[in-house]
Design an enzyme around this catalytic site. Structure first.
Site, PDB file in Angstrom:
ATOM      1  N   ASP A  73      61.651  55.031  47.119  1.00  0.00           N
ATOM      2  CA  ASP A  73      61.389  53.883  46.250  1.00  0.00           C
ATOM      3  C   ASP A  73      61.017  54.392  44.854  1.00  0.00           C
ATOM      4  O   ASP A  73      60.089  55.187  44.713  1.00  0.00           O
ATOM      5  CB  ASP A  73      60.252  53.050  46.832  1.00  0.00           C
ATOM      6  CG  ASP A  73      60.115  51.704  46.163  1.00  0.00           C
ATOM      7  OD1 ASP A  73      60.381  51.593  44.953  1.00  0.00           O
ATOM      8  OD2 ASP A  73      59.715  50.751  46.851  1.00  0.00           O
ATOM      9  N   THR A 147      76.121  58.621  51.671  1.00  0.00           N
ATOM     10  CA  THR A 147      75.494  57.515  52.393  1.00  0.00           C
ATOM     11  C   THR A 147      75.849  56.182  51.742  1.00  0.00           C
ATOM     12  O   THR A 147      76.361  56.135  50.621  1.00  0.00           O
ATOM     13  CB  THR A 147      73.960  57.663  52.401  1.00  0.00           C
ATOM     14  OG1 THR A 147      73.479  57.528  51.061  1.00  0.00           O
ATOM     15  CG2 THR A 147      73.535  59.010  52.982  1.00  0.00           C
TER      16      THR A 147
END
Length: 172
Positions: A73, A147
């Site tokens: 984050d 990803t």
């Protein structure tokens, strides 16, 4: 957190004789990884279902051969920087946990976070940054699967940066 675990599954399949630990506080990510572990027959992944900062102190010193902190984050507001995962305290903890000359990898598609992480690791002084040229942090390492987070970032015009370090025993 490991997101949905694609990176973790990739490395576990490529290295069946090595144990992997993934930490993830969100149930949806854990469920996705459990689904893949079952469908792929993977036996070398263990899951800690919470914040990694709660788990790391329980590990023995020099017990990790590699550590990955991927797309954490960014907490982009300056006043929230203290909430970012990479801090001097977590770098101390990873340094304690990593074996001598073990690799420590960071990645993000958020430029503020990448700058923060690089600054924090260089300030820490006990990791050697492996980049010798810009392509070393711009290009995904060969053993690093792409990803869904990286694909999403690319679709939205954000490139991922890859910061690779080696644990050093003493300050340079």
């Amino acid at each position: 957190g490991f997101g949905s675990g694609e990176h973790l599954v990739h490395h576990a399949k490529q290295n069946p004789d090595i144990g992997f630990i993934g930490c993830e506080p969100f149930i949806n990510g854990i469920a996705a990884l459990c689904r893949d572990i079952k469908s792929e027959g993977i036996r070398n992944i263990r899951i800690f279902g919470d914040d990694a900062r709660l788990f790391l102190p329980q590990l023995k010193s020099e017990s990790l051969g590699r550590a990955f902190v991927l797309n954490s984050d960014p907490w982009p507001k300056k006043r929230h920087a203290k909430r970012r995962f990479i801090q001097q305290e977590t770098l101390d903890e990873f340094h304690r946990l990593l074996k001598p000359n073990a690799e420590f990898r960071l990645s993000s598609d958020h430029p503020v976070l990448i700058a923060w992480q690089l600054e924090q690791v260089l300030k820490h002084g006990r990791y050697h940054w492996l980049a010798e040229k810009a392509d070393d942090w711009r290009n995904r390492p060969a053993d690093f699967p792409e990803t869904r987070y990286q694909k999403k970032g690319l679709r939205e015009g954000r490139d991922t940066a890859f910061l690779n370090f080696i644990k050093q025993e003493k300050n340079p």
